[in-house]
Design a protein around this motif. Structure first.
Motif, PDB file in Angstrom:
ATOM      1  N   TRP A 294       9.220   9.541  -2.630  1.00  0.00           N
ATOM      2  CA  TRP A 294       9.105   9.329  -1.182  1.00  0.00           C
ATOM      3  C   TRP A 294       9.510   7.896  -0.838  1.00  0.00           C
ATOM      4  N   PRO A 295      10.023   7.635   0.357  1.00  0.00           N
ATOM      5  CA  PRO A 295      10.222   8.597   1.437  1.00  0.00           C
ATOM      6  C   PRO A 295      11.470   9.444   1.224  1.00  0.00           C
ATOM      7  N   ALA A 296      11.377  10.692   1.671  1.00  0.00           N
ATOM      8  CA  ALA A 296      12.508  11.611   1.616  1.00  0.00           C
ATOM      9  C   ALA A 296      12.250  12.740   2.601  1.00  0.00           C
ATOM     10  N   LYS A 297      13.324  13.424   2.972  1.00  0.00           N
ATOM     11  CA  LYS A 297      13.229  14.564   3.884  1.00  0.00           C
ATOM     12  C   LYS A 297      14.118  15.666   3.345  1.00  0.00           C
ATOM     13  N   ILE A 298      13.507  16.803   3.014  1.00  0.00           N
ATOM     14  CA  ILE A 298      14.211  17.907   2.378  1.00  0.00           C
ATOM     15  C   ILE A 298      14.420  19.020   3.401  1.00  0.00           C
ATOM     16  N   GLY A 299      15.637  19.522   3.494  1.00  0.00           N
ATOM     17  CA  GLY A 299      15.991  20.534   4.479  1.00  0.00           C
ATOM     18  C   GLY A 299      15.289  21.859   4.260  1.00  0.00           C
ATOM     19  N   ALA A 300      15.212  22.645   5.321  1.00  0.00           N
ATOM     20  CA  ALA A 300      14.516  23.933   5.292  1.00  0.00           C
ATOM     21  C   ALA A 300      15.131  24.878   4.260  1.00  0.00           C
ATOM     22  N   PHE A 301      14.272  25.668   3.622  1.00  0.00           N
ATOM     23  CA  PHE A 301      14.673  26.719   2.683  1.00  0.00           C
ATOM     24  C   PHE A 301      15.541  26.167   1.550  1.00  0.00           C
TER      25      PHE A 301
ATOM     26  N   PRO B  46      16.687  30.279  16.018  1.00  0.00           N
ATOM     27  CA  PRO B  46      17.337  29.139  16.669  1.00  0.00           C
ATOM     28  C   PRO B  46      17.073  27.825  15.944  1.00  0.00           C
ATOM     29  N   TYR B  47      15.891  27.701  15.326  1.00  0.00           N
ATOM     30  CA  TYR B  47      15.560  26.486  14.572  1.00  0.00           C
ATOM     31  C   TYR B  47      16.481  26.324  13.362  1.00  0.00           C
ATOM     32  N   SER B  48      16.556  27.360  12.523  1.00  0.00           N
ATOM     33  CA  SER B  48      17.344  27.232  11.286  1.00  0.00           C
ATOM     34  C   SER B  48      18.843  27.294  11.557  1.00  0.00           C
ATOM     35  N   ILE B  49      19.281  28.099  12.530  1.00  0.00           N
ATOM     36  CA  ILE B  49      20.713  28.186  12.821  1.00  0.00           C
ATOM     37  C   ILE B  49      21.212  26.904  13.482  1.00  0.00           C
ATOM     38  N   ARG B  50      20.367  26.274  14.307  1.00  0.00           N
ATOM     39  CA  ARG B  50      20.768  24.979  14.875  1.00  0.00           C
ATOM     40  C   ARG B  50      21.035  23.979  13.761  1.00  0.00           C
ATOM     41  N   LYS B  51      20.191  23.991  12.733  1.00  0.00           N
ATOM     42  CA  LYS B  51      20.398  23.100  11.596  1.00  0.00           C
ATOM     43  C   LYS B  51      21.674  23.479  10.834  1.00  0.00           C
ATOM     44  N   ILE B  52      21.937  24.772  10.724  1.00  0.00           N
ATOM     45  CA  ILE B  52      23.162  25.212  10.055  1.00  0.00           C
ATOM     46  C   ILE B  52      24.390  24.766  10.837  1.00  0.00           C
ATOM     47  N   ILE B  53      24.350  24.883  12.160  1.00  0.00           N
ATOM     48  CA  ILE B  53      25.475  24.413  12.985  1.00  0.00           C
ATOM     49  C   ILE B  53      25.690  22.920  12.783  1.00  0.00           C
TER      50      ILE B  53
ATOM     51  N   LEU C 288      21.130  19.942   6.201  1.00  0.00           N
ATOM     52  CA  LEU C 288      21.820  20.843   5.278  1.00  0.00           C
ATOM     53  C   LEU C 288      20.811  21.817   4.674  1.00  0.00           C
ATOM     54  N   PRO C 289      20.324  22.773   5.466  1.00  0.00           N
ATOM     55  CA  PRO C 289      19.295  23.702   4.984  1.00  0.00           C
ATOM     56  C   PRO C 289      19.860  24.723   4.005  1.00  0.00           C
ATOM     57  N   PHE C 290      18.972  25.510   3.408  1.00  0.00           N
ATOM     58  CA  PHE C 290      19.343  26.579   2.473  1.00  0.00           C
ATOM     59  C   PHE C 290      20.168  26.033   1.307  1.00  0.00           C
ATOM     60  N   SER C 291      19.788  24.846   0.805  1.00  0.00           N
ATOM     61  CA  SER C 291      20.574  24.189  -0.238  1.00  0.00           C
ATOM     62  C   SER C 291      19.831  24.145  -1.566  1.00  0.00           C
ATOM     63  N   TYR C 292      20.592  23.931  -2.637  1.00  0.00           N
ATOM     64  CA  TYR C 292      20.042  23.590  -3.946  1.00  0.00           C
ATOM     65  C   TYR C 292      20.167  22.078  -4.112  1.00  0.00           C
TER      66      TYR C 292
ATOM     67  N   GLY D 290       0.817  -1.201   0.000  1.00  0.00           N
ATOM     68  CA  GLY D 290       0.000   0.000   0.000  1.00  0.00           C
ATOM     69  C   GLY D 290       0.855   1.257   0.000  1.00  0.00           C
ATOM     70  N   PRO D 291       0.232   2.411  -0.273  1.00  0.00           N
ATOM     71  CA  PRO D 291       0.968   3.687  -0.353  1.00  0.00           C
ATOM     72  C   PRO D 291       1.327   4.209   1.038  1.00  0.00           C
ATOM     73  N   ILE D 292       2.389   3.648   1.616  1.00  0.00           N
ATOM     74  CA  ILE D 292       2.735   3.945   3.007  1.00  0.00           C
ATOM     75  C   ILE D 292       3.850   4.971   3.134  1.00  0.00           C
ATOM     76  N   HIS D 293       4.522   5.305   2.028  1.00  0.00           N
ATOM     77  CA  HIS D 293       5.670   6.201   2.114  1.00  0.00           C
ATOM     78  C   HIS D 293       5.212   7.654   2.215  1.00  0.00           C
ATOM     79  N   GLN D 294       6.007   8.444   2.891  1.00  0.00           N
ATOM     80  CA  GLN D 294       5.650   9.839   3.102  1.00  0.00           C
ATOM     81  C   GLN D 294       6.877  10.709   2.943  1.00  0.00           C
ATOM     82  N   GLY D 295       6.635  12.013   2.761  1.00  0.00           N
ATOM     83  CA  GLY D 295       7.734  12.956   2.603  1.00  0.00           C
ATOM     84  C   GLY D 295       7.624  14.116   3.567  1.00  0.00           C
ATOM     85  N   ILE D 296       8.772  14.657   3.922  1.00  0.00           N
ATOM     86  CA  ILE D 296       8.843  15.858   4.748  1.00  0.00           C
ATOM     87  C   ILE D 296       9.639  16.899   3.972  1.00  0.00           C
ATOM     88  N   VAL D 297       9.020  18.026   3.712  1.00  0.00           N
ATOM     89  CA  VAL D 297       9.716  19.154   3.088  1.00  0.00           C
ATOM     90  C   VAL D 297       9.645  20.297   4.093  1.00  0.00           C
TER      91      VAL D 297
END
Length: 701
Positions: free
Chosen positions: A354-361, A431-438, A377-381, A333-340
């Motif tokens: 999917w499944p995949a998880k894409i970083g912020a911005f 703090p959310y996005s900078i923590r990810k950048i760190i 790895l946010p703010f990426s291409y 069944g269609p059980i896979h999901q994605g987070i963007v």
């Protein structure tokens, strides 16, 4: 005012009397009919001449009809009931009802409501009007169902959908919603004051809120159209909606189809948009395309045909034309999901498996067939090249588009209601996005260490990175960290009054007072100084320390928090405390990232850091400036000046797009550089005055 019984919506009888014989005779003369006139009750002042060609049955309560209504084109008509069949209804003062093809049954119709040219408006049996409907988001086969209700916030929905590892929490929350749902269950529907229903077909088991406008719909079934005078909702022509709830100020129009959905405040769905088993929160937009099992956090936008959003979580998303995802690589069944994660964009014809998880911005271009995780790895291409996925970390930090998005979101907040259901923190760097950048810096440096400096490519979670991209990403990430930490520090130092280092340190001490959130510890020099210093999460638009979320979850599980109203109040408190907690986080990271301990830092050390911050801000702003300049190159002018040569092309381009140096986005960048440079100079001058006299002289020299 009619005092209504919660279960039946029938009024108290004190305001009404039985219709008189003379009034009955007048109604019969006007073409009206009722088998039992003793069940018809009216207010004193009832005007029989305003009721014509109406068939009554069941218990009927009629108000006073005196208002003159002006329609489009200047046509005037009196309120009243004309050409209709009415069964078991309460009709308040100055209602206008005309041309009911079938009947209106089991409704309380509020003051100044206008109903004209509809087929059927009825409640059939006990109904909760869409409240309590389970909406299976992310996993089409179920497992993350959100029970929708009138006051649903993005943050409550986030907990229900994503915290399935906390079964006691889920049981408590769904129990609260079920109790809420049972409390509004009724055999009578409501069309609230000031609502308009025009040229509609079938409305079955539907609540219509104050001042809502329902026009030309095909079918509404088992739903609530919440609305208010400040934020009226609109449901337009050709719409089919079943098992739904819409929040105040939303618009659904142009033959859109909605099934098992919650539509949030200020959201617009139109141009044949199709939405199934999905929730949309504040200020989303959907045109032409399709959403299936989607959790659309605030500002999720899809404008184009052939764009499919499916089985995923988004927020602050801009989906390009033809972009889509797939959860069909399954056997059970269609059980896979994605987070963007928040702030991402998908380019035209992009595809993610999917499944995949894409970083912020992040910006997603091309087609990606591997199950990747770029959340650290946010703010990426994320780019396709020769059927492989390549990542360029951090490059979105220098994009004018990213800055423009962050500036436009708060300006495009369409919510007008006094009661905001979603608590949104718009900050790009947080703090959310900078923590990810760190974390991103750690990831990139570990890749270099493991693979070696001479590597041409690095592999990370099913994506490739070139050596050049990795090095550029590291540089951009470190600049962003300095920019965020310094911005908070400089702001505090700029606005405060202090004349020595002791006063200076008090200015930048951690915050300790939090509205309604506790956290004091009398043994600390700064009570509550650790509040917000840990991990932060994005709860569908609300940026908050994870420790606060876990504390609230514990309170719900242990019955210290027992109502949905209390939960919504806590969300608002979290938003109010964002800046205080954010500063505490900055204080902790100044120590770990820069070696600056605010309890004993010297003015000389702060001067050195402010100079570093100024350089980082100016460097990033110059990169954004250069990125904006690309929009004004000769290549960008292709197609302008259609019947002329170079001079015509340039003139045409400038008249359409404006001159580069005078473009609002460009002038904002220049003003930002000047403003931040000025702030740095002011702070450095103030810090210099805190230095011992000899050090001050040396520094000035």
């Amino acid at each position: 005012m009619i005092l209504s019984n919660k279960k039946t919506n029938l009024p108290q009888i004190e305001e009404y009397r039985n219709i008189s014989i003379s009034e009955t005779e007048a109604l019969v003369k006007n073409g009206c009919f009722c088998e039992d006139w003793s069940k018809v009750n009216v207010k004193e002042g009832f005007a029989a001449e305003r009721v014509r060609n109406v068939s009554f049955s069941g218990n009927i309560y009629l108000g006073i009809f005196k208002r003159k209504i002006t329609f489009a084109g200047g046509i005037e008509r009196y309120s009243g009931i004309y050409n209709a069949t009415i069964h078991n209804c309460v009709i308040d003062d100055d209602v206008y009802i005309n041309q009911i093809k079938n009947y209106i049954a089991n409704y309380h119709i509020g003051k100044n409501v206008l109903i004209e040219s509809i087929d059927t408006l009825t409640v059939d049996g006990a109904s909760c009007f869409g409240n309590g409907v389970r909406t299976p988001v992310l996993n089409e086969t179920g497992g993350r169902e959100i029970p929708i209700y009138n006051e649903l916030s993005a943050h409550t929905a986030y907990l229900i959908a994503f915290y399935r590892h906390k079964p006691m929490l889920i049981n408590k929350l769904t129990g609260m919603i079920d109790d809420y749902t049972d409390g509004i269950r009724s055999n009578m529907g409501t069309i609230a004051e000031g609502a308009h229903l025009l040229n509609c077909r079938t409305l079955l088991n539907v609540y219509i809120g104050p001042y809502a406008k329902i026009e030309g719909i095909y079918r509404l079934n088992n739903g609530s159209v919440n609305s208010s005078e400040k934020a009226p909702s609109y449901i337009g022509s050709g719409v089919i909606a079943e098992n739904f709830i819409t929040a105040s100020g939303c618009t659904i129009s142009e033959s859109s189809v909605v099934n098992h959905c919650f539509i949030g405040q200020g959201t617009i769905l139109g141009k044949q948009y199709s939405a199934e088993n999905s929730v949309f929160f504040a200020n989303c937009q959907g045109f032409h395309g399709e959403a299936c099992s989607v959790f659309a956090g605030p500002y999720t936008v899809s404008h184009h045909k052939s764009t499919l959003l499916i089985a995923a979580y988004f927020s602050f998303l801009n989906a390009g034309s033809g972009s889509n995802q797939s959860n069909h690589m399954y056997k059970l069944g269609p059980i896979h999901q994605g987070i963007v994660e928040r702030g991402s964009k998908t380019a035209s014809d992009s595809y993610i498996l999917w499944p995949a998880k894409i970083g912020a911005f992040s910006l997603v271009m091309g087609r990606h067939y591997r199950n990747m995780d770029t959340s650290d790895l946010p703010f990426s291409y994320l780019i396709e090249n020769s059927n492989e996925s390549f990542l360029a970390p951090g490059v979105n930090l220098r994009s004018i588009g990213t800055i423009r998005d962050a500036q436009k979101w708060p300006k495009r907040d369409r919510r007008k209601d006094d009661n905001m259901l979603d608590c949104i923190v718009f900050n790009l760097l947080s703090p959310y996005s900078i923590r990810k950048i760190i974390r991103g810096v750690e990831v990139l440096e570990n890749l270099k260490k493991i693979s070696g400096q001479a590597s041409d490519y690095y592999m990370y979670n099913s994506v490739k990175m070139t050596n050049r991209a990795l090095e550029k990403g590291l540089s951009l990430y470190k600049s962003a960290i300095t920019k965020f930490l310094g911005s908070g520090l400089v702001k505090k130092l700029e606005i405060a009054d202090y004349s020595n280092e002791e006063e200076m340190r008090k200015t930048i001490a951690p915050n300790s007072e939090y509205e309604g959130c506790g956290g004091r510890n009398a043994t600390d020099k700064y009570p509550g100084k650790d509040e917000g210093t840990g991990e932060w999460i994005d709860m569908a638009g609300l940026l908050v320390p994870k420790e606060k979320v876990m504390k609230m979850i514990e309170g719900i599980e242990n019955n210290r928090i027992t109502s949905l109203c209390e939960i919504n109040k806590i969300f608002h408190q979290w938003k109010d405390n964002y800046l205080k907690w954010s500063w505490n986080w900055i204080v902790s990271r100044l120590k770990t990232e820069e070696g600056i301990d605010v309890e004993n830092v010297s003015a000389k050390r702060l001067i050195k850091f402010v100079e570093k911050w100024k350089n980082a801000v100016v460097t990033l702003d110059n990169m954004i400036y250069e990125d904006a300049k690309k929009e004004f190159t000769l290549k960008s002018q292709t197609g302008f000046g259609i019947d002329g040569k170079d001079e015509t092309r340039i003139s045409d381009f400038e008249n359409v797009r404006g001159e580069f140096t005078s473009h609002p986005a460009v002038t904002e960048i220049i003003e930002h550089i000047e403003k931040k440079s000025r702030s740095a100079d002011i702070v450095i001058a103030k810090l210099n005055r805190c230095l011992p006299e000899q050090s001050r002289l040396n520094n000035e020299i």
